[in-house]
Write a protein that holds these residues in place. Structure first.
Motif, PDB file in Angstrom:
ATOM      1  N   THR A 200       0.854  -1.179   0.000  1.00  0.00           N
ATOM      2  CA  THR A 200       0.000   0.000   0.000  1.00  0.00           C
ATOM      3  C   THR A 200       0.896   1.238   0.000  1.00  0.00           C
ATOM      4  O   THR A 200       1.996   1.209   0.532  1.00  0.00           O
ATOM      5  N   THR A 201       0.410   2.309  -0.595  1.00  0.00           N
ATOM      6  CA  THR A 201       1.173   3.556  -0.662  1.00  0.00           C
ATOM      7  C   THR A 201       0.650   4.527   0.380  1.00  0.00           C
ATOM      8  O   THR A 201      -0.504   4.944   0.325  1.00  0.00           O
ATOM      9  N   MET A 202       1.475   4.887   1.348  1.00  0.00           N
ATOM     10  CA  MET A 202       1.067   5.831   2.372  1.00  0.00           C
ATOM     11  C   MET A 202       1.326   7.252   1.889  1.00  0.00           C
ATOM     12  O   MET A 202       2.152   7.485   1.013  1.00  0.00           O
ATOM     13  N   VAL A 203       0.625   8.202   2.479  1.00  0.00           N
ATOM     14  CA  VAL A 203       0.689   9.579   2.007  1.00  0.00           C
ATOM     15  C   VAL A 203       2.092  10.160   2.129  1.00  0.00           C
ATOM     16  O   VAL A 203       2.484  11.042   1.361  1.00  0.00           O
ATOM     17  N   ASP A 204       2.888   9.662   3.087  1.00  0.00           N
ATOM     18  CA  ASP A 204       4.242  10.193   3.277  1.00  0.00           C
ATOM     19  C   ASP A 204       5.289   9.347   2.562  1.00  0.00           C
ATOM     20  O   ASP A 204       6.480   9.518   2.782  1.00  0.00           O
ATOM     21  N   ASN A 205       4.832   8.410   1.728  1.00  0.00           N
ATOM     22  CA  ASN A 205       5.707   7.525   0.943  1.00  0.00           C
ATOM     23  C   ASN A 205       6.467   6.513   1.777  1.00  0.00           C
ATOM     24  O   ASN A 205       7.424   5.902   1.298  1.00  0.00           O
ATOM     25  N   ALA A 345       9.034  22.160  -3.894  1.00  0.00           N
ATOM     26  CA  ALA A 345       9.690  22.404  -2.610  1.00  0.00           C
ATOM     27  C   ALA A 345       9.591  21.142  -1.746  1.00  0.00           C
ATOM     28  O   ALA A 345       8.594  20.422  -1.799  1.00  0.00           O
ATOM     29  N   ASP A 346      10.634  20.886  -0.963  1.00  0.00           N
ATOM     30  CA  ASP A 346      10.645  19.679  -0.114  1.00  0.00           C
ATOM     31  C   ASP A 346       9.733  19.801   1.103  1.00  0.00           C
ATOM     32  O   ASP A 346       9.499  18.811   1.807  1.00  0.00           O
ATOM     33  N   ILE A 347       9.234  21.002   1.338  1.00  0.00           N
ATOM     34  CA  ILE A 347       8.427  21.244   2.542  1.00  0.00           C
ATOM     35  C   ILE A 347       7.238  20.294   2.630  1.00  0.00           C
ATOM     36  O   ILE A 347       6.898  19.792   3.699  1.00  0.00           O
ATOM     37  N   GLY A 348       6.605  20.038   1.482  1.00  0.00           N
ATOM     38  CA  GLY A 348       5.449  19.152   1.480  1.00  0.00           C
ATOM     39  C   GLY A 348       5.768  17.754   1.957  1.00  0.00           C
ATOM     40  O   GLY A 348       4.955  17.102   2.631  1.00  0.00           O
ATOM     41  N   TYR A 350       7.969  17.002   4.204  1.00  0.00           N
ATOM     42  CA  TYR A 350       8.080  17.068   5.664  1.00  0.00           C
ATOM     43  C   TYR A 350       6.702  17.160   6.320  1.00  0.00           C
ATOM     44  O   TYR A 350       6.459  16.543   7.364  1.00  0.00           O
ATOM     45  N   LEU A 351       5.798  17.942   5.704  1.00  0.00           N
ATOM     46  CA  LEU A 351       4.462  18.081   6.286  1.00  0.00           C
ATOM     47  C   LEU A 351       3.718  16.749   6.269  1.00  0.00           C
ATOM     48  O   LEU A 351       3.100  16.351   7.265  1.00  0.00           O
ATOM     49  N   LYS A 352       3.798  16.030   5.131  1.00  0.00           N
ATOM     50  CA  LYS A 352       3.107  14.736   5.036  1.00  0.00           C
ATOM     51  C   LYS A 352       3.695  13.727   6.022  1.00  0.00           C
ATOM     52  O   LYS A 352       2.971  12.985   6.686  1.00  0.00           O
ATOM     53  N   ARG A 353       5.026  13.701   6.125  1.00  0.00           N
ATOM     54  CA  ARG A 353       5.657  12.762   7.060  1.00  0.00           C
ATOM     55  C   ARG A 353       5.262  13.114   8.506  1.00  0.00           C
ATOM     56  O   ARG A 353       5.009  12.233   9.325  1.00  0.00           O
ATOM     57  N   ALA A 354       5.205  14.419   8.797  1.00  0.00           N
ATOM     58  CA  ALA A 354       4.837  14.848  10.146  1.00  0.00           C
ATOM     59  C   ALA A 354       3.421  14.393  10.500  1.00  0.00           C
ATOM     60  O   ALA A 354       3.160  13.967  11.636  1.00  0.00           O
ATOM     61  N   ARG A 355       2.506  14.494   9.545  1.00  0.00           N
ATOM     62  CA  ARG A 355       1.118  14.076   9.797  1.00  0.00           C
ATOM     63  C   ARG A 355       1.042  12.587  10.118  1.00  0.00           C
ATOM     64  O   ARG A 355       0.285  12.146  10.982  1.00  0.00           O
ATOM     65  N   VAL A 356       1.813  11.792   9.389  1.00  0.00           N
ATOM     66  CA  VAL A 356       1.812  10.347   9.633  1.00  0.00           C
ATOM     67  C   VAL A 356       2.495  10.038  10.969  1.00  0.00           C
ATOM     68  O   VAL A 356       2.015   9.212  11.762  1.00  0.00           O
ATOM     69  N   GLN A 357       3.616  10.708  11.233  1.00  0.00           N
ATOM     70  CA  GLN A 357       4.325  10.477  12.498  1.00  0.00           C
ATOM     71  C   GLN A 357       3.447  10.816  13.699  1.00  0.00           C
ATOM     72  O   GLN A 357       3.500  10.151  14.735  1.00  0.00           O
ATOM     73  N   GLU A 358       2.655  11.858  13.547  1.00  0.00           N
ATOM     74  CA  GLU A 358       1.785  12.294  14.649  1.00  0.00           C
ATOM     75  C   GLU A 358       0.874  11.161  15.119  1.00  0.00           C
ATOM     76  O   GLU A 358       0.574  11.038  16.302  1.00  0.00           O
ATOM     77  N   LEU A 359       0.446  10.302  14.184  1.00  0.00           N
ATOM     78  CA  LEU A 359      -0.533   9.259  14.501  1.00  0.00           C
ATOM     79  C   LEU A 359       0.098   7.882  14.726  1.00  0.00           C
ATOM     80  O   LEU A 359      -0.482   7.039  15.411  1.00  0.00           O
TER      81      LEU A 359
END
Length: 377
Positions: A200-205, A345-348, A350-359
């Motif tokens: 499965t492909t997660m949003v943060d890859n 930009a690489d910012i996106g 980091y934001l996607k990875r942060a959202r996944v890490q949060e949960l």
């Protein structure tokens, strides 16, 4: 409790930072995503990491490891987190490797962990069955069949499950979903009959898989039947602790990148970092980052000291890091303005990875509730 890195840990940090910057910057993850890579990480790069001793860092010397501690392991996870470096580190070495380390018979444990330390064997833990972290909410069943067991059920978000050579499967041998008792851990070969693994492909890859068990035969039990939580709980605590270190790496990189932008971007003829409102927001980010760093260091120190308060410290660390990573990633995006919304930009990432890490491994609410329960409230 040591909040500062030792001299050896500083050397490890410097080496890891240099290696990852040269071999696994964010462009590496971007290339894997854009190329729809079937593995999701570079096997050659993982082999190089193993040669550096990373895969065997906490493994016994008899199994080809360095017998170092979680303090050193956290240093590596923090550096990987800074550049979002993809690897099977968490799934193979800490999660499933931890279950094998704690529960497998010696004649099986040593060969498997030697292969993990060499980077040749990949493992994965098949635990979750729903969208949120609930380690005891297990309905997958294991029924006795002769000298072995037969497993049925479905697992979701199995990190690096699509490339694992062996899976540690958590199944219920008694009780009901939500019960701590009645769980049992089984070791299953990936090519086993009746086992279907779908990537499965997660949003943060980050790599994950869905695992379906349709009458899969299993003979090896890790730990004791019905008491699998005794193996699972410490492994999850230790995995959560180093995962917090990875979150710390993301936060550090996001903070430093944002501060650099505030020092260079001009508006109305002045650097935007001179605006009082942005200074206050940057100060709040710094405070959250340093509080997170302190509690993560205290947690991994407690693990290495085999302290009795590891579970409560893990709860504090994950709750703190979940809140902080969300704040810092959002502030990073907002302070960069429109360019933060572009894929270039690489910012996106980091934001996607942060959202996944949060949960992952439970959000802040989960760990505040668990902390209260552990304290007897």
């Amino acid at each position: 409790m040591a909040l500062a890195l030792t001299e050896e840990q500083q050397i490890l940090q410097s080496t890891a930072r240099e290696f990852i910057a040269a071999n696994a910057p964010v462009t590496h993850l971007r290339g894997l995503r854009d190329g729809k890579d079937a593995t999701g990480f570079s096997r050659d790069l993982w082999a190089e990491m193993a040669k550096l001793g990373w895969a065997g860092l906490i493994e016994d010397e008899a199994n080809g490891g360095s017998a170092l501690g979680f303090g050193e392991l956290a240093v590596l996870f923090e550096e990987c987190g800074r550049k979002l470096a993809p690897s099977p580190f968490l799934a193979s070495v800490v999660l499933a490797g931890g279950c094998v380390r704690a529960g497998a018979p010696a004649e099986l444990r040593n060969p498997i962990l030697s292969g993990v330390a060499r980077g040749e064997t990949l493992l994965a833990l098949a635990l979750d069955e729903g969208a949120t972290f609930a380690p005891y909410a297990v309905t997958a069943k294991a029924e006795k069949s002769g000298d072995g067991w037969v497993l049925t059920g479905e697992k979701t978000f199995v990190l690096d499950g699509h490339v694992a050579d062996r899976l540690v499967v958590v199944a219920r041998t008694s009780g009901s979903s939500g019960d701590r008792d009645g769980l049992t851990l089984f070791l299953v070969d990936a090519p086993a009959k009746g086992l279907t693994i779908t990537r499965t492909t997660m949003v943060d890859n980050r790599n994950a898989a869905t695992v379906k068990l349709d009458g899969v035969a299993a003979e090896v039990v890790l730990g004791t039947v019905d008491q699998g939580a005794d193996v699972l709980d410490p492994v999850l605590d230790r995995a959560t602790a180093v995962f917090c270190a990875e979150m710390l790496g993301l936060m550090t990189e996001a903070f430093e990148h944002t501060i650099e932008y505030l020092k260079t971007r001009e508006q109305f003829g002045v650097k935007i970092g001179t605006f009082q409102g942005l200074k206050h927001r940057a100060a709040a980010m710094f405070a959250e980052l340093e509080l997170s760093r302190s509690v993560v260091r205290e947690t991994v120190s407690a693990i290495d000291d085999d302290g009795p308060d590891v579970p409560t410290l893990v709860c504090v660390a994950k709750a703190r890091c979940s809140d902080a990573v969300s704040l810092i990633a959002r502030e990073m995006l907002q302070m960069h303005g429109g360019i933060g919304m572009t894929d270039e930009a690489d910012i996106g990432f980091y934001l996607k990875r942060a959202r996944v890490q949060e949960l992952t491994f439970g959000d802040a609410s989960y760990h505040r509730d668990r902390f209260a329960t552990l304290q007897g409230y």
